[in-house]
Design a protein around this motif. Structure first.
Motif, short mmCIF file in Angstrom:
data_model
loop_
_atom_site.label_atom_id
_atom_site.label_comp_id
_atom_site.label_asym_id
_atom_site.label_seq_id
_atom_site.Cartn_x
_atom_site.Cartn_y
_atom_site.Cartn_z
N VAL A 221 0.84 -1.20 0.00
CA VAL A 221 0.00 0.00 0.00
C VAL A 221 0.87 1.25 0.00
O VAL A 221 0.66 2.19 -0.78
N SER A 222 1.88 1.27 0.86
CA SER A 222 2.78 2.43 0.95
C SER A 222 3.55 2.63 -0.35
O SER A 222 3.71 3.75 -0.84
N GLU A 223 4.02 1.53 -0.91
CA GLU A 223 4.78 1.58 -2.17
C GLU A 223 3.95 2.19 -3.30
O GLU A 223 4.48 2.90 -4.16
N LEU A 224 2.65 1.94 -3.29
CA LEU A 224 1.77 2.41 -4.36
C LEU A 224 1.21 3.80 -4.09
O LEU A 224 0.41 4.31 -4.89
N GLY A 225 1.60 4.41 -2.98
CA GLY A 225 1.14 5.76 -2.70
C GLY A 225 -0.11 5.86 -1.86
O GLY A 225 -0.64 6.96 -1.65
N GLY A 226 -0.61 4.71 -1.38
CA GLY A 226 -1.76 4.73 -0.49
C GLY A 226 -1.31 4.96 0.94
O GLY A 226 -0.11 5.03 1.24
N LYS A 227 -2.29 5.08 1.84
CA LYS A 227 -1.97 5.34 3.24
C LYS A 227 -2.77 4.40 4.13
O LYS A 227 -4.00 4.37 4.07
N LEU A 228 -2.06 3.62 4.95
CA LEU A 228 -2.74 2.75 5.91
C LEU A 228 -3.15 3.58 7.12
O LEU A 228 -2.30 4.09 7.85
N LEU A 229 -4.45 3.69 7.35
CA LEU A 229 -4.98 4.51 8.43
C LEU A 229 -5.19 3.71 9.71
O LEU A 229 -5.00 4.22 10.81
N GLU A 230 -5.63 2.46 9.56
CA GLU A 230 -5.90 1.61 10.72
C GLU A 230 -5.53 0.16 10.38
O GLU A 230 -5.62 -0.26 9.22
N LYS A 231 -5.18 -0.57 11.41
CA LYS A 231 -4.86 -1.99 11.26
C LYS A 231 -5.33 -2.68 12.55
O LYS A 231 -4.68 -2.56 13.58
N THR A 232 -6.46 -3.38 12.47
CA THR A 232 -7.09 -3.95 13.67
C THR A 232 -7.32 -5.44 13.49
O THR A 232 -7.89 -5.88 12.48
N ARG A 233 -6.89 -6.22 14.45
CA ARG A 233 -7.06 -7.67 14.39
C ARG A 233 -8.51 -8.05 14.68
O ARG A 233 -9.11 -7.55 15.65
N ILE A 234 -9.08 -8.92 13.86
CA ILE A 234 -10.44 -9.41 14.07
C ILE A 234 -10.39 -10.62 15.00
O ILE A 234 -9.58 -11.53 14.82
N LYS A 235 -11.27 -10.62 15.99
CA LYS A 235 -11.24 -11.68 17.01
C LYS A 235 -11.96 -12.94 16.59
O LYS A 235 -11.50 -14.06 16.85
N ASN A 236 -13.11 -12.80 15.95
CA ASN A 236 -13.95 -13.95 15.64
C ASN A 236 -13.60 -14.52 14.26
O ASN A 236 -14.19 -14.14 13.25
N ILE A 237 -12.62 -15.40 14.23
CA ILE A 237 -12.17 -16.00 12.97
C ILE A 237 -12.38 -17.51 13.01
O ILE A 237 -12.48 -18.11 14.08
N SER A 238 -12.47 -18.11 11.84
CA SER A 238 -12.76 -19.54 11.76
C SER A 238 -11.51 -20.40 11.82
O SER A 238 -11.57 -21.58 12.17
N ASN A 239 -10.35 -19.83 11.45
CA ASN A 239 -9.11 -20.61 11.40
C ASN A 239 -7.97 -19.82 12.03
O ASN A 239 -7.52 -18.82 11.48
N PRO A 240 -7.45 -20.26 13.17
CA PRO A 240 -6.37 -19.53 13.84
C PRO A 240 -5.08 -19.48 13.01
O PRO A 240 -4.21 -18.65 13.27
N LEU A 241 -4.96 -20.36 12.01
CA LEU A 241 -3.79 -20.33 11.13
C LEU A 241 -3.95 -19.32 10.00
O LEU A 241 -3.07 -19.19 9.15
N ASN A 242 -5.08 -18.61 10.01
CA ASN A 242 -5.36 -17.62 8.97
C ASN A 242 -5.95 -16.37 9.61
O ASN A 242 -7.12 -16.05 9.40
N PRO A 243 -5.17 -15.64 10.41
CA PRO A 243 -5.69 -14.50 11.16
C PRO A 243 -6.16 -13.36 10.25
O PRO A 243 -5.49 -13.02 9.28
N THR A 244 -7.32 -12.81 10.57
CA THR A 244 -7.90 -11.72 9.80
C THR A 244 -7.60 -10.38 10.45
O THR A 244 -7.72 -10.22 11.66
N VAL A 245 -7.23 -9.43 9.60
CA VAL A 245 -6.98 -8.06 10.06
C VAL A 245 -7.83 -7.11 9.22
O VAL A 245 -8.01 -7.32 8.02
N CYS A 246 -8.38 -6.09 9.87
CA CYS A 246 -9.09 -5.03 9.14
C CYS A 246 -8.08 -3.94 8.77
O CYS A 246 -7.51 -3.28 9.65
N PHE A 247 -7.84 -3.78 7.48
CA PHE A 247 -6.94 -2.75 6.97
C PHE A 247 -7.80 -1.60 6.43
O PHE A 247 -8.54 -1.79 5.45
N VAL A 248 -7.71 -0.43 7.05
CA VAL A 248 -8.40 0.75 6.54
C VAL A 248 -7.38 1.58 5.77
O VAL A 248 -6.38 2.04 6.34
N ILE A 249 -7.63 1.77 4.49
CA ILE A 249 -6.63 2.35 3.59
C ILE A 249 -7.22 3.55 2.84
O ILE A 249 -8.36 3.49 2.36
N GLU A 250 -6.43 4.58 2.75
CA GLU A 250 -6.81 5.74 1.92
C GLU A 250 -6.08 5.60 0.60
O GLU A 250 -4.84 5.57 0.56
#
Length: 316
Positions: A221-250
């Motif tokens: 994202v940074s390389e392409l000129g975007g901006k990462l505003l938030e990065k939040t881990r999601i708690k309720n996931i189906s597979n612990p080997l595949n953690p989900t994160v909410c990326f808020v990007i401008e």
């Protein structure tokens, strides 16, 4: 005979892939081997997901509490970015399970929800699921279609917010290209719920490497000129080997494309990956500039380049 049928199916042996799927094997891995590739391509992803159409709906029904808790988190993360005038694009929507449950939970609803997947079968079955659980008002907001994330059939900067739920996941080598395409169509924010390689365990990283999953979203994202505003881990996931994160990007505000205009003044659909408008006529979406026509099957537009029909005399 086997080789003849394989050639007709873009060098896939679909019968073998179907048998592998029913045997519980990884279909994308098999299809990569059939084509001698180390990464997933759009046609591999389409074939793999089309073969399993309906399983996500069945899984959601069976595990409705877990699916609902996941949708609660997604709706909570999206809420601050949605107004009643917002156009929301959901990419790689699959069988519309996650986005339908999420839409249910949003207090403020988007004016329009565009949702697409590369597999017609998944979108088709997903429409039935959405019709079953959504209110009549929410059904009116939903516009499903078939498309490829590599070339989205929407005009430049034509949607306010783009979201996803593990849609970028299997496209590891193509992450840069896909983010550029999302930046092209998105005006305000990307709110992406995707796996995060960097916070995974060693076992999880090995799994993601094997499956060709994405990594380093923040860096790309940074390389392409975007901006990462938030990065939040999601708690309720189906597979612990595949953690989900909410990326808020401008997304970047300046693109090397045609000059962007107000999204409200633009047509809904365009020739995939471009700003060239499509209009509906005689059961097709038609481009006057190119002569390309795109079919509609059971009221679902199929807006992929490899499904286009060149018919330059259509409007003569």
């Amino acid at each position: 005979m086997a080789s003849d049928s394989t050639n007709k199916l873009k060098y896939f042996d679909i019968a073998k892939a179907k048998a592998a799927y029913h045997a519980g094997k990884n279909v994308t891995e098999l299809l990569r081997k059939q084509k001698g590739l180390e990464h997933n391509t759009p046609d591999i992803i389409e074939a793999a997901y089309d073969l399993q159409a309906g399983t996500y709906i069945a899984g959601t029904r069976k595990n409705i509490d877990a699916a609902s808790m996941y949708a609660d988190e997604l709706a909570s993360s999206l809420a601050s970015h949605i107004k009643d005038t917002t156009s929301l694009l959901d990419i790689g929507s699959g069988e519309l399970t996650t986005i339908s449950l999420t839409l249910q939970r949003l207090q403020t609803k988007p004016a329009l929800l565009l949702a697409f997947d590369i597999s017609w079968s998944r979108i088709y079955l997903g429409c039935s699921f959405a019709n079953e659980i959504l209110s009549s008002e929410d059904k009116q907001r939903l516009l499903p279609f078939v498309a490829d994330i590599n070339e989205i059939p929407l005009s430049d900067k034509s949607v306010d917010v783009t979201t996803s739920s593990h849609a970028l996941e299997p496209n590891g080598p193509n992450l840069r290209k896909l983010l550029l395409e999302l930046f092209r169509v998105t005006k305000d924010k990307l709110v992406l719920f995707e796996p995060c390689y960097e916070i995974n365990t060693e076992e999880g990283k090995a799994r993601m490497d094997k499956l060709g999953y994405i990594k380093n979203i923040e860096g790309v994202v940074s390389e392409l000129g975007g901006k990462l505003l938030e990065k939040t881990r999601i708690k309720n996931i189906s597979n612990p080997l595949n953690p989900t994160v909410c990326f808020v990007i401008e997304p970047p505000t300046i693109l090397d494309r045609v000059q962007c205009v107000n999204a409200a003044d633009k047509p809904i659909f365009s020739v995939p990956g471009t700003h060239l408008a499509l209009s509906k006529a005689d059961g097709f979406y038609v481009s006057e500039e190119t002569g390309l026509c795109f079919p509609i099957l059971k009221n679902i537009p199929i807006l992929k380049s490899n499904n286009a029909i060149l018919a330059s005399a259509f409007n003569t």
